[in-house]
Motif scaffolding. Sequence first.
Motif, PDB file in Angstrom:
ATOM      1  N   ASP A  99     -82.258 -45.404 -39.588  1.00 29.01           N
ATOM      2  CA  ASP A  99     -80.944 -45.932 -39.507  1.00 29.01           C
ATOM      3  C   ASP A  99     -80.308 -46.502 -40.892  1.00 29.01           C
ATOM      4  OD1 ASP A  99     -81.596 -47.497 -36.247  1.00 29.01           O
ATOM      5  OD2 ASP A  99     -80.772 -45.622 -36.759  1.00 29.01           O
ATOM      6  N   PHE A 100     -81.226 -47.199 -41.450  1.00 23.62           N
ATOM      7  CA  PHE A 100     -80.811 -47.655 -42.942  1.00 23.62           C
ATOM      8  C   PHE A 100     -80.301 -46.693 -43.740  1.00 23.62           C
ATOM      9  CE2 PHE A 100     -79.664 -50.798 -45.580  1.00 23.62           C
ATOM     10  CZ  PHE A 100     -80.663 -51.102 -46.629  1.00 23.62           C
ATOM     11  N   VAL A 102     -79.477 -43.580 -42.703  1.00 21.12           N
ATOM     12  CA  VAL A 102     -78.176 -43.083 -42.130  1.00 21.12           C
ATOM     13  C   VAL A 102     -77.069 -43.691 -42.571  1.00 21.12           C
ATOM     14  CG1 VAL A 102     -77.167 -42.709 -40.065  1.00 21.12           C
ATOM     15  CG2 VAL A 102     -79.167 -41.981 -39.992  1.00 21.12           C
ATOM     16  N   LEU A 103     -77.111 -45.138 -42.245  1.00 17.67           N
ATOM     17  CA  LEU A 103     -76.004 -46.214 -42.765  1.00 17.67           C
ATOM     18  C   LEU A 103     -75.418 -45.871 -44.178  1.00 17.67           C
ATOM     19  CD1 LEU A 103     -76.863 -49.361 -40.989  1.00 17.67           C
ATOM     20  CD2 LEU A 103     -75.442 -47.451 -40.128  1.00 17.67           C
ATOM     21  N   SER A 104     -76.371 -45.596 -45.178  1.00 19.25           N
ATOM     22  CA  SER A 104     -76.250 -45.555 -46.745  1.00 19.25           C
ATOM     23  C   SER A 104     -75.745 -44.297 -46.938  1.00 19.25           C
ATOM     24  CB  SER A 104     -77.612 -45.851 -47.422  1.00 19.25           C
ATOM     25  OG  SER A 104     -77.907 -47.049 -47.026  1.00 19.25           O
ATOM     26  N   GLN A 106     -74.934 -41.488 -44.607  1.00 19.96           N
ATOM     27  CA  GLN A 106     -74.536 -40.117 -43.573  1.00 19.96           C
ATOM     28  C   GLN A 106     -72.883 -40.475 -43.219  1.00 19.96           C
ATOM     29  OE1 GLN A 106     -77.241 -38.533 -40.566  1.00 19.96           O
ATOM     30  NE2 GLN A 106     -75.780 -39.550 -39.373  1.00 19.96           N
ATOM     31  N   ARG A 107     -72.238 -39.352 -43.168  1.00 20.75           N
ATOM     32  CA  ARG A 107     -70.792 -39.595 -42.824  1.00 20.75           C
ATOM     33  C   ARG A 107     -70.806 -39.946 -41.191  1.00 20.75           C
ATOM     34  NH1 ARG A 107     -67.531 -38.783 -46.674  1.00 20.75           N
ATOM     35  NH2 ARG A 107     -65.343 -38.210 -46.147  1.00 20.75           N
ATOM     36  N   ARG A 108     -71.550 -38.995 -40.699  1.00 14.51           N
ATOM     37  CA  ARG A 108     -71.564 -39.076 -39.116  1.00 14.51           C
ATOM     38  C   ARG A 108     -72.085 -40.440 -38.697  1.00 14.51           C
ATOM     39  NH1 ARG A 108     -75.813 -35.662 -35.589  1.00 14.51           N
ATOM     40  NH2 ARG A 108     -75.444 -34.146 -37.157  1.00 14.51           N
ATOM     41  N   PRO A 109     -71.323 -41.016 -37.674  1.00 17.52           N
ATOM     42  CA  PRO A 109     -71.850 -42.247 -37.388  1.00 17.52           C
ATOM     43  C   PRO A 109     -73.287 -42.538 -36.762  1.00 17.52           C
ATOM     44  CG  PRO A 109     -70.243 -41.516 -35.786  1.00 17.52           C
ATOM     45  CD  PRO A 109     -70.395 -40.622 -36.964  1.00 17.52           C
ATOM     46  N   VAL A 110     -73.974 -43.596 -37.071  1.00 15.64           N
ATOM     47  CA  VAL A 110     -75.276 -43.659 -36.559  1.00 15.64           C
ATOM     48  C   VAL A 110     -75.461 -43.515 -34.994  1.00 15.64           C
ATOM     49  CG1 VAL A 110     -75.268 -46.086 -36.377  1.00 15.64           C
ATOM     50  CG2 VAL A 110     -77.482 -45.069 -36.891  1.00 15.64           C
ATOM     51  N   PHE A 111     -74.412 -43.786 -34.123  1.00  7.16           N
ATOM     52  CA  PHE A 111     -74.613 -43.792 -32.727  1.00  7.16           C
ATOM     53  C   PHE A 111     -74.370 -42.170 -32.379  1.00  7.16           C
ATOM     54  CE2 PHE A 111     -69.982 -43.273 -32.250  1.00  7.16           C
ATOM     55  CZ  PHE A 111     -69.511 -44.342 -32.947  1.00  7.16           C
TER      56      PHE A 111
END
Lengths: 262, 285
Positions: A99-100, A102-104, A106-111
């Motif tokens: 997740d970390f 992804v948050l750092s 990725q454009r697509r939201p983590v959910f």
Amino acid sequence: MTVNEHLHTLEIRNLTVRKGGVEILSGIDADLRCGEVTALVGPNGAGKTTLLLAILGQVPYTGEIHFCRAAEHGRGAPRIGYVPQRLPLDPDAPITVLDFFVLSAQRRPVFLGASRRTREIARESLERAGVAHLLQSPLGRLSGGELQRVLFALALQDAPDILLLDEPISGVDVAGGEQFCDFLSKVQCDSRFSLLLVSHDLSVVTRHADQVICLNRRLVCSGATTEVLTPENLAAMYGTDAHLFRHSHADGHGHLHDGGKR
Amino acid sequence: METILSGVFTLMDRLLPFAFVEPAFMKRALLALLLTAPAAAALGVPLVQHRMAFFSDAIGHSAFTGVALGVLLGISPSWTMVAFGVLVAVAITLVKGRTELSSDTVIGVFFSTVVALGIAIISREKGLTRNLQAFLYGDPLAVTDAELLWMAALFLLVSAYLAFLYNRILLLGIHEGFARTKGVRGPAVEISFALVVALVVTAAIHAVGILLVTALLVIPAAAARNVARGAASALWVSVGVAALSGFAGIVASWYLDTATGATVVLAAAACFAVTALYRVARPRE
């Protein structure tokens, strides 16, 4: 280890940071060269973290920070990776290492899920740091050493020009600290970035740093490690009758002692 | 707009051929809950992570003053409530950013000041107390079509907002300095989050009232923390719990003849209890 022809250099000239009328940093000059490890040492309140923040552009300053690249490598602004000292997360927090990433990045939201590309990047970075097994681990439950490797992997993934490490050894046990040093050597050898390392631990500094910047609000000294850590300079920084004792261990690390009969 | 709504109502009749869905006011109540509760629950996940439950409570209570102001000035209280809530949310965020005071302190000061102002206004206008009850306890059965459309618009706004900013919001909460190196603009994200929370809180007040509105943001998110391992499941469990509680709460309040808002919150609390038991039974690691 150092290459004579430096691919890039971060030049800091006459850097001053003022907060509430007080000068936290005065007239700092320094060069961070590609391929070199620079250690930033000094007592608490010396302005080490402030200097990092100034380099990151997160704190207003006067003076100049100038990034020069060798001609072939074009572009001006440096890519800066930052490895913070700790993450204030509770062990309950529903955030995994993946997740970390992804948050750092990725454009697509983590959910809506981690993309295949993010997963690949995460897996590769973690493998390089030797912690591939932590991909799905909750971030808040990692040990000091594990977290540090994850943060390092995350910072390196961006191929930074400059890597800033804030107190990488504190909060990690002795074995973890040794592992970190080995990891550091390995990474430095095959990458092309400059590393600025803030540390209280002079054993790390003497073992790994090519140059040292001694700070106590002003520049106390800077230069090659072996030359710089003299009793006079240590006294100017730490203010007491400080000495550097070299132990007769095979790897020759030193410890800082204060007071003393000498 | 009216045709869209009647279309939705017909669809509801077809999907849910039950006695409690028949009356138009029940359909409106159900829609109001299904539009606001999941939006609140989604925002609740970062809210709980960043320990902002007190903040949401402050916005809820400021709505009380917002309503009083509306009645005092002769403007529709539904809208002054929203406007005032947004104002307080932004003010708290700005003051927090500029001073060295802790969140708790800043929010505490605003909270009390705002409520005192509301009470002072009401004490002068004797006729107000009856109007206010609906706002204190919620009255989803009295929600108007205009309010429903506003809730639908908000639902879309929140979905879009989170689709674009969720990663940045969470990252900012994990470590501000690190987030900034990744290009997250701290102040902008914080203020926008405060604003969106204020909008959803003031909308949710129609469903569950000022006294219970924080529950809609906090309880589903708390339940999610008991069972979710990662960020994605945390959000979806929270939203799921909210939707389920909204539905179950309405049905239960119909048959038990209790206040709808309170019943919904109790349903959410029951979900939390279940997830808490699950967690005790299956401890992690």
